[in-house]
Scaffold this motif. Structure first.
Motif, PDB file in Angstrom:
ATOM      1  N   GLN A 143       0.824  -1.213   0.000  1.00  0.00           N
ATOM      2  CA  GLN A 143       0.000   0.000   0.000  1.00  0.00           C
ATOM      3  C   GLN A 143       0.856   1.260   0.000  1.00  0.00           C
ATOM      4  O   GLN A 143       0.440   2.310  -0.470  1.00  0.00           O
ATOM      5  CB  GLN A 143      -0.914   0.035   1.227  1.00  0.00           C
ATOM      6  CG  GLN A 143      -1.773  -1.205   1.426  1.00  0.00           C
ATOM      7  CD  GLN A 143      -1.141  -2.202   2.371  1.00  0.00           C
ATOM      8  OE1 GLN A 143      -0.049  -2.692   2.097  1.00  0.00           O
ATOM      9  NE2 GLN A 143      -1.810  -2.522   3.461  1.00  0.00           N
TER      10      GLN A 143
ATOM     11  N   HIS B 147       2.293   8.226  -4.029  1.00  0.00           N
ATOM     12  CA  HIS B 147       2.229   7.848  -5.440  1.00  0.00           C
ATOM     13  C   HIS B 147       1.648   9.034  -6.209  1.00  0.00           C
ATOM     14  O   HIS B 147       0.444   9.252  -6.255  1.00  0.00           O
ATOM     15  CB  HIS B 147       1.353   6.617  -5.635  1.00  0.00           C
ATOM     16  CG  HIS B 147       1.457   6.027  -7.016  1.00  0.00           C
ATOM     17  ND1 HIS B 147       2.412   5.099  -7.343  1.00  0.00           N
ATOM     18  CD2 HIS B 147       0.759   6.274  -8.142  1.00  0.00           C
ATOM     19  CE1 HIS B 147       2.276   4.771  -8.629  1.00  0.00           C
ATOM     20  NE2 HIS B 147       1.278   5.469  -9.130  1.00  0.00           N
TER      21      HIS B 147
ATOM     22  N   TYR C 195      -5.431  -1.143   0.948  1.00  0.00           N
ATOM     23  CA  TYR C 195      -5.071  -0.163  -0.075  1.00  0.00           C
ATOM     24  C   TYR C 195      -5.000   1.225   0.541  1.00  0.00           C
ATOM     25  O   TYR C 195      -5.528   1.481   1.631  1.00  0.00           O
ATOM     26  CB  TYR C 195      -6.076  -0.178  -1.236  1.00  0.00           C
ATOM     27  CG  TYR C 195      -7.415   0.447  -0.915  1.00  0.00           C
ATOM     28  CD1 TYR C 195      -7.677   1.781  -1.211  1.00  0.00           C
ATOM     29  CD2 TYR C 195      -8.430  -0.304  -0.320  1.00  0.00           C
ATOM     30  CE1 TYR C 195      -8.910   2.354  -0.913  1.00  0.00           C
ATOM     31  CE2 TYR C 195      -9.660   0.257  -0.025  1.00  0.00           C
ATOM     32  CZ  TYR C 195      -9.889   1.586  -0.318  1.00  0.00           C
ATOM     33  OH  TYR C 195     -11.101   2.163  -0.015  1.00  0.00           O
TER      34      TYR C 195
ATOM     35  N   TRP D 270      -5.235   8.452  -6.782  1.00  0.00           N
ATOM     36  CA  TRP D 270      -4.537   7.182  -6.959  1.00  0.00           C
ATOM     37  C   TRP D 270      -4.956   6.217  -5.863  1.00  0.00           C
ATOM     38  O   TRP D 270      -5.054   6.608  -4.693  1.00  0.00           O
ATOM     39  CB  TRP D 270      -3.023   7.372  -6.878  1.00  0.00           C
ATOM     40  CG  TRP D 270      -2.428   8.227  -7.943  1.00  0.00           C
ATOM     41  CD1 TRP D 270      -1.936   7.835  -9.151  1.00  0.00           C
ATOM     42  CD2 TRP D 270      -2.240   9.648  -7.895  1.00  0.00           C
ATOM     43  NE1 TRP D 270      -1.458   8.917  -9.846  1.00  0.00           N
ATOM     44  CE2 TRP D 270      -1.634  10.038  -9.117  1.00  0.00           C
ATOM     45  CE3 TRP D 270      -2.541  10.633  -6.948  1.00  0.00           C
ATOM     46  CZ2 TRP D 270      -1.316  11.366  -9.403  1.00  0.00           C
ATOM     47  CZ3 TRP D 270      -2.233  11.948  -7.229  1.00  0.00           C
ATOM     48  CH2 TRP D 270      -1.623  12.309  -8.441  1.00  0.00           C
TER      49      TRP D 270
ATOM     50  N   ARG E 256      -3.670   2.457  -4.352  1.00  0.00           N
ATOM     51  CA  ARG E 256      -2.523   1.554  -4.432  1.00  0.00           C
ATOM     52  C   ARG E 256      -2.634   0.489  -3.347  1.00  0.00           C
ATOM     53  O   ARG E 256      -2.997   0.782  -2.209  1.00  0.00           O
ATOM     54  CB  ARG E 256      -1.218   2.339  -4.258  1.00  0.00           C
ATOM     55  CG  ARG E 256       0.024   1.469  -4.258  1.00  0.00           C
ATOM     56  CD  ARG E 256       1.291   2.279  -4.035  1.00  0.00           C
ATOM     57  NE  ARG E 256       2.421   1.394  -3.846  1.00  0.00           N
ATOM     58  CZ  ARG E 256       3.126   0.863  -4.834  1.00  0.00           C
ATOM     59  NH1 ARG E 256       2.832   1.178  -6.086  1.00  0.00           N
ATOM     60  NH2 ARG E 256       4.131   0.055  -4.584  1.00  0.00           N
TER      61      ARG E 256
ATOM     62  N   GLU F 290      -0.605  -3.067  -6.733  1.00  0.00           N
ATOM     63  CA  GLU F 290      -1.370  -2.627  -7.904  1.00  0.00           C
ATOM     64  C   GLU F 290      -1.793  -1.172  -7.720  1.00  0.00           C
ATOM     65  O   GLU F 290      -1.994  -0.713  -6.592  1.00  0.00           O
ATOM     66  CB  GLU F 290      -2.605  -3.508  -8.095  1.00  0.00           C
ATOM     67  CG  GLU F 290      -2.259  -4.960  -8.427  1.00  0.00           C
ATOM     68  CD  GLU F 290      -3.474  -5.871  -8.391  1.00  0.00           C
ATOM     69  OE1 GLU F 290      -3.532  -6.817  -9.187  1.00  0.00           O
ATOM     70  OE2 GLU F 290      -4.365  -5.623  -7.542  1.00  0.00           O
ATOM     71  N   CYS F 291      -1.943  -0.469  -8.833  1.00  0.00           N
ATOM     72  CA  CYS F 291      -2.258   0.948  -8.737  1.00  0.00           C
ATOM     73  C   CYS F 291      -3.212   1.355  -9.856  1.00  0.00           C
ATOM     74  O   CYS F 291      -3.104   0.867 -10.986  1.00  0.00           O
ATOM     75  CB  CYS F 291      -0.983   1.786  -8.829  1.00  0.00           C
ATOM     76  SG  CYS F 291      -1.256   3.556  -8.565  1.00  0.00           S
TER      77      CYS F 291
END
Length: 394
Positions: free
Chosen positions: A14, A37, A56, A66, A68, A77-78
């Protein structure tokens, strides 16, 4: 420059650590710097809005959003989306993240790779018949949609409050406070309950109170906001909602906690001194704390003017842990720490059942804000301004 310091559960990537690889067991690592991010924007940490769930994290900067973490099948994953307006606030929950725009419009997004923002249509609060508006042609004028100012999200509860003090259990209107001068200052959600603080310093709670998290004498479910009578007359300046516990700070610098204390999250002992018998697990009414002196108080000469320098200033809560920011700038903590959510381990067991000073944060850093996720803690810090000895004293 503002830094983001993280500690706790990060098994799903995360958060991205600065100059450090992601590891799944951060219980002994303590606070480490993370990067937002930001799509390459180096100024994001100074401006971004952040909210995180157990799997997340959501970041927002202007209109960009965003998500993530474990969104579908793999850690790290994003997904990036763009909102129709500037984002004011985020509230991350298990099944979706609430997104509030500066215009008062409310959206939600699922933590999935192909997710898109979905507008939320809220039920209009009831209006008195005298408030019915008509057009110049006599037709009834449709009321404007509610403009939202506060949002909060828990495991099984999603709450919003409008500019006219209507409380929503999204998307339904749950309650309408009658006085428009009555302003909401703060809104927080636990797993199944909500806390609301108004400008008068009154605290209202509703939701599932079977673990004492509502601060009411009876362990029951409350469908609408109820005043905590035991705090009436005490001006509360800050509130926090953990998983099944709650906390509040008064204008006098007093700390109150109530609810479930299975892991010491209330800052109260789990076992009796003999170590054989358990103390009560549930405290339905707010408990006033007599906190120990802060370590910085003993390092300087005492004086009448210093009596309040270390009083509680703000309180924050995760699923089963509580953080306290004292006026001197030191952080204290209590509760579950198996995932490292309290920084470096301070106890032989998996929890602290009394508030202790938090270690691992440099003394030259000022804590600007604290965010507690279910099993993690995030600090927003800045460098303290140095005072030159050559500067003249006025």
């Amino acid at each position: 420059m503002r830094q983001l310091l993280f500690t706790g559960f990060n098994a799903f990537g995360q958060h991205e650590f600065v100059n450090s690889p992601r590891d799944e067991c951060a219980a002994s690592a303590g606070f480490r710097e993370i990067s937002a991010h930001d799509g390459g924007n180096n100024n994001t940490k100074n401006q971004c809005t952040i909210s995180f769930d157990w799997r997340y994290t959501a970041y927002a900067l202007c209109r960009k959003l965003w998500l993530r973490g474990l969104l579908e099948t793999e850690p790290g994953e994003c997904v990036e989306v763009e909102a129709p307006g500037e984002i004011k606030a985020l509230a991350a929950g298990d099944s979706h993240c609430l997104v509030l725009l500066c215009t008062g419009e409310l959206y939600k997004i699922q933590p999935k790779l192909e997710a898109t923002l979905q507008a939320i249509r809220l039920e209009n609060p009831p209006r008195p018949s005298t408030a019915t508006k008509r057009t110049i042609f006599g037709a009834v004028k449709a009321p404007a949609p509610p403009s939202i100012e506060h949002i909060a999200c828990g495991t099984n509860i999603n709450v919003a409050v409008s500019s006219e003090n209507a409380v929503f259990s999204i998307p339904s209107c749950l309650h309408q406070f009658p006085d428009r001068q009555w302003r909401v200052q703060q809104l927080e959600c636990g797993h199944e309950h909500a806390l609301l603080l108004n400008g008068n310093g009154d605290v209202y709670t509703w939701g599932n109170g079977l673990r004492g998290q509502l601060g009411q004498a009876a362990l029951c479910v409350e469908e609408t906001p109820q005043l905590i009578e035991s705090l009436a007359g005490i001006k509360i300046t800050g509130i926090a909602a953990g998983g099944w516990h709650s906390a509040a700070i008064s204008a006098f610098g007093d700390l109150y906690t109530w609810g479930l204390n299975c892991s010491g999250q209330l800052g109260m002992r789990v076992m009796k001194p003999n170590g054989l018998q358990k103390e009560p697990t549930v405290y339905p009414l707010p408990q006033l704390h007599d906190l120990p002196d802060c370590c910085c108080c003993s390092s300087r000469e005492s004086g009448a003017e210093d009596t309040d320098v270390c009083e509680p200033l703000k309180v924050f809560a995760g699923s089963r842990h509580t953080l306290l920011l004292r006026r001197c700038g030191r952080l204290w903590a209590s509760g579950w720490c198996i995932h490292g959510q309290l920084g470096k381990q301070l106890c032989e067991q998996n929890f602290l059942d009394a508030f202790q000073a938090l270690h691992g944060v440099d003394a030259d850093l000022d804590v600007v804000n604290v965010l507690c996720g279910p099993w993690a803690t995030l600090l927003m810090v800045t460098q303290k301004k140095s005072v030159s000895t050559d500067d003249p004293i006025s």
